[in-house]
Motif scaffolding. Structure first.
Motif, PDB file in Angstrom:
ATOM      1  N   ALA A 135       2.771 -95.095  62.971  1.00  0.00           N
ATOM      2  CA  ALA A 135       2.213 -95.089  61.617  1.00  0.00           C
ATOM      3  C   ALA A 135       1.385 -93.839  61.348  1.00  0.00           C
ATOM      4  N   ASP A 136       0.700 -93.334  62.359  1.00  0.00           N
ATOM      5  CA  ASP A 136      -0.146 -92.157  62.147  1.00  0.00           C
ATOM      6  C   ASP A 136       0.041 -91.072  63.199  1.00  0.00           C
ATOM      7  N   VAL A 137       0.997 -91.257  64.098  1.00  0.00           N
ATOM      8  CA  VAL A 137       1.216 -90.294  65.176  1.00  0.00           C
ATOM      9  C   VAL A 137       2.714 -90.043  65.319  1.00  0.00           C
ATOM     10  N   LEU A 138       3.059 -88.776  65.471  1.00  0.00           N
ATOM     11  CA  LEU A 138       4.425 -88.391  65.807  1.00  0.00           C
ATOM     12  C   LEU A 138       4.407 -87.673  67.147  1.00  0.00           C
ATOM     13  N   PHE A 139       5.161 -88.224  68.114  1.00  0.00           N
ATOM     14  CA  PHE A 139       5.343 -87.574  69.405  1.00  0.00           C
ATOM     15  C   PHE A 139       6.708 -86.893  69.420  1.00  0.00           C
ATOM     16  N   THR A 140       6.739 -85.642  69.836  1.00  0.00           N
ATOM     17  CA  THR A 140       8.010 -84.942  70.049  1.00  0.00           C
ATOM     18  C   THR A 140       8.027 -84.426  71.480  1.00  0.00           C
ATOM     19  N   PHE A 141       9.164 -84.628  72.130  1.00  0.00           N
ATOM     20  CA  PHE A 141       9.324 -84.241  73.535  1.00  0.00           C
ATOM     21  C   PHE A 141      10.501 -83.281  73.651  1.00  0.00           C
ATOM     22  N   ARG A 142      10.218 -82.072  74.135  1.00  0.00           N
ATOM     23  CA  ARG A 142      11.245 -81.036  74.309  1.00  0.00           C
ATOM     24  C   ARG A 142      11.370 -80.671  75.780  1.00  0.00           C
ATOM     25  N   GLU A 143      12.492 -80.027  76.112  1.00  0.00           N
ATOM     26  CA  GLU A 143      12.702 -79.582  77.485  1.00  0.00           C
ATOM     27  C   GLU A 143      12.025 -78.239  77.751  1.00  0.00           C
ATOM     28  N   THR A 144      12.011 -77.369  76.746  1.00  0.00           N
ATOM     29  CA  THR A 144      11.491 -76.018  76.932  1.00  0.00           C
ATOM     30  C   THR A 144      10.507 -75.687  75.813  1.00  0.00           C
ATOM     31  N   ALA A 145       9.949 -74.490  75.905  1.00  0.00           N
ATOM     32  CA  ALA A 145       9.011 -74.008  74.884  1.00  0.00           C
ATOM     33  C   ALA A 145       9.543 -72.717  74.285  1.00  0.00           C
ATOM     34  N   ASP A 146       9.648 -72.682  72.958  1.00  0.00           N
ATOM     35  CA  ASP A 146      10.024 -71.458  72.254  1.00  0.00           C
ATOM     36  C   ASP A 146       9.457 -71.531  70.840  1.00  0.00           C
ATOM     37  N   ASP A 147       9.971 -70.684  69.957  1.00  0.00           N
ATOM     38  CA  ASP A 147       9.409 -70.567  68.617  1.00  0.00           C
ATOM     39  C   ASP A 147      10.196 -71.332  67.557  1.00  0.00           C
ATOM     40  N   LEU A 148      11.027 -72.283  67.953  1.00  0.00           N
ATOM     41  CA  LEU A 148      11.869 -72.977  66.989  1.00  0.00           C
ATOM     42  C   LEU A 148      11.043 -73.679  65.916  1.00  0.00           C
ATOM     43  N   PHE A 149       9.952 -74.327  66.311  1.00  0.00           N
ATOM     44  CA  PHE A 149       9.157 -75.107  65.370  1.00  0.00           C
ATOM     45  C   PHE A 149       7.946 -74.343  64.847  1.00  0.00           C
ATOM     46  N   ASN A 150       7.939 -73.032  65.014  1.00  0.00           N
ATOM     47  CA  ASN A 150       6.816 -72.246  64.492  1.00  0.00           C
ATOM     48  C   ASN A 150       6.717 -72.350  62.977  1.00  0.00           C
ATOM     49  N   ALA A 151       7.874 -72.447  62.309  1.00  0.00           N
ATOM     50  CA  ALA A 151       7.847 -72.558  60.851  1.00  0.00           C
ATOM     51  C   ALA A 151       7.195 -73.871  60.424  1.00  0.00           C
ATOM     52  N   VAL A 152       7.433 -74.939  61.188  1.00  0.00           N
ATOM     53  CA  VAL A 152       6.801 -76.229  60.879  1.00  0.00           C
ATOM     54  C   VAL A 152       5.293 -76.119  61.061  1.00  0.00           C
ATOM     55  N   LYS A 153       4.869 -75.485  62.136  1.00  0.00           N
ATOM     56  CA  LYS A 153       3.437 -75.318  62.386  1.00  0.00           C
ATOM     57  C   LYS A 153       2.793 -74.452  61.304  1.00  0.00           C
ATOM     58  N   LEU A 154       3.525 -73.442  60.843  1.00  0.00           N
ATOM     59  CA  LEU A 154       2.993 -72.580  59.798  1.00  0.00           C
ATOM     60  C   LEU A 154       2.819 -73.350  58.495  1.00  0.00           C
ATOM     61  N   ARG A 155       3.778 -74.209  58.184  1.00  0.00           N
ATOM     62  CA  ARG A 155       3.659 -75.026  56.972  1.00  0.00           C
ATOM     63  C   ARG A 155       2.491 -75.998  57.078  1.00  0.00           C
ATOM     64  N   LEU A 156       2.255 -76.529  58.264  1.00  0.00           N
ATOM     65  CA  LEU A 156       1.113 -77.429  58.453  1.00  0.00           C
ATOM     66  C   LEU A 156      -0.205 -76.688  58.279  1.00  0.00           C
ATOM     67  N   SER A 157      -0.248 -75.474  58.776  1.00  0.00           N
ATOM     68  CA  SER A 157      -1.511 -74.731  58.708  1.00  0.00           C
ATOM     69  C   SER A 157      -1.810 -74.234  57.299  1.00  0.00           C
ATOM     70  N   GLY A 158      -0.784 -74.147  56.448  1.00  0.00           N
ATOM     71  CA  GLY A 158      -1.019 -73.704  55.088  1.00  0.00           C
ATOM     72  C   GLY A 158      -1.574 -74.818  54.213  1.00  0.00           C
ATOM     73  N   ALA A 159      -2.285 -74.437  53.208  1.00  0.00           N
ATOM     74  CA  ALA A 159      -2.915 -75.426  52.329  1.00  0.00           C
ATOM     75  C   ALA A 159      -1.952 -75.949  51.271  1.00  0.00           C
ATOM     76  N   LYS A 160      -0.797 -75.297  51.094  1.00  0.00           N
ATOM     77  CA  LYS A 160       0.130 -75.688  50.055  1.00  0.00           C
ATOM     78  C   LYS A 160       1.332 -76.408  50.665  1.00  0.00           C
ATOM     79  N   GLY A 161       2.110 -77.057  49.824  1.00  0.00           N
ATOM     80  CA  GLY A 161       3.323 -77.718  50.277  1.00  0.00           C
ATOM     81  C   GLY A 161       3.155 -79.212  50.409  1.00  0.00           C
ATOM     82  N   ARG A 162       4.302 -79.888  50.635  1.00  0.00           N
ATOM     83  CA  ARG A 162       4.316 -81.347  50.703  1.00  0.00           C
ATOM     84  C   ARG A 162       3.972 -81.882  52.082  1.00  0.00           C
TER      85      ARG A 162
END
Length: 353
Positions: A135-162
């Protein structure tokens, strides 16, 4: 008992729910990052134990716990025990040979998707991403670390957007959408490779061309094997009546479903194109062989009568009528040339050349 296996068959005989990592051995130590956000605030924290997550819950905040690397079996087991995650679900998280799927439980939803990438050798590599949606937590589990989800993190850090305003299920949609959008990049790489092979096929088909076609066909089958179950998973998700997926966010999941269908259609088209190219290659090789045989047959047809005549005049008989003719030798060569020209004209007239 080992903490990691390469193949699922190595787990034979272990009890159901045994937490063992199945997949390529991790090359770097795993890390866990917590992203805490509200409509007005965004923060990130490193996570080393469960308390780092629990102390950030509450006050209307939503949490995204992003695990990169599956060697943290102890932490994953602790998370599962506290959040009442079924042991078989935890086992599936650590087993990276899962197919894309969706499972619904009372308090959470479990999703598995696959990241697909193509390397320089045109080999398709896949990586598993597992999602646990509460309800209030999303867990994501990946095998490796790279920049695939950097765009998602950038959208979260911005004040605009849905992304900050539409709930934790919208964040889950964003993660799945990022994975699916990456399929279009894979399709583009495959399409460019197929165009290059097609140019070689039209100008000069070689054994290397055939090997490349076979490689692309094999990798296309692998990619489609991963993408096709995603269609079923997203259909099941849309049909779910779970309150964890808000009605206002269902159109977004339907949009991901449409993207998946487009990707499958593209893969099918490329596969059909490869099958056609394989037929063209085999036909080209057959035609080339026929052309070579035709040239050899022409030369054989020309030299058969010449060989006959040379054989006749190669016999050493003293009383052959032609033996003492003064102009017999040059006349014979004139006859050879005329016969060759006659046969060539005959072949050309019959369109054998």
């Amino acid at each position: 008992m080992a903490d990691s296996f390469t193949n699922p068959s190595e787990k034979t005989g272990l009890p159901p729910g045994t937490l063992v990592h199945v997949g390529p051995a991790p090359t770097v130590a795993g890390r866990v990052t917590l992203h805490r956000y509200t409509t007005d605030q965004y923060q990130t924290f490193p996570v080393t134990e469960l308390d780092d997550i629990l102390c950030q819950r509450g006050q209307g905040a939503l949490l995204w716990v992003h695990c990169e690397g599956l060697d943290m079996i102890g932490l994953i087991e602790t998370i599962g025990r506290h959040f009442n995650v079924h042991p078989l679900v935890l086992e599936d998280i650590l087993n990276t040979h899962q197919r894309p799927k969706f499972e619904e439980f009372d308090d959470y939803l479990f999703l598995v998707v696959k990241i697909l990438r193509c390397d320089k050798a045109l080999k398709v590599r896949h990586e598993q991403v597992a999602l646990l949606l509460f309800a209030d937590v999303l867990f994501t589990f990946r095998e490796t670390a790279d920049d695939l989800f950097n765009a998602v993190k950038l959208r979260l850090s911005g004040a605009k957007g849905r992304i900050r305003n539409l709930g934790i299920d919208y964040l889950a949609y964003t993660v799945v959408d990022t994975v699916v959008d990456n399929y279009f990049a894979l399709a583009d790489i495959m399409e460019e490779a197929i165009e290059a092979v097609e140019n070689d096929l039209l100008h000069r088909p070689r054994p290397k061309t055939f090997a490349t076609i076979q490689l692309l066909r094999r990798e296309m089958v692998l990619a489609r094997k991963v993408i096709t179950p995603l269609r079923e998973m997203l259909l099941a998700l849309q049909r779910s009546e779970s309150p964890l997926v808000q009605e206002r966010n269902r159109p977004y999941f339907h949009d991901v479903f449409d993207h998946t269908l487009r990707t499958i259609d593209t893969m099918d088209s490329l596969r059909d194109l490869l099958n056609g190219m394989l037929d063209i290659y085999l036909s080209s090789i057959s035609n080339r062989t026929n052309e070579i045989m035709k040239v050899l047959t022409i030369f054989a047809s020309i030299f058969i009568p010449l060989t006959f005549i040379a054989g006749v005049y190669g016999m050493n008989f003293d009383y052959m009528p032609e033996l003492h003719w003064r102009w017999a030798y040059p006349a014979l060569w004139i006859f050879f040339v005329l016969l060759t020209g006659f046969l060539l004209c005959l072949f050309k007239r019959n369109k054998w050349l």
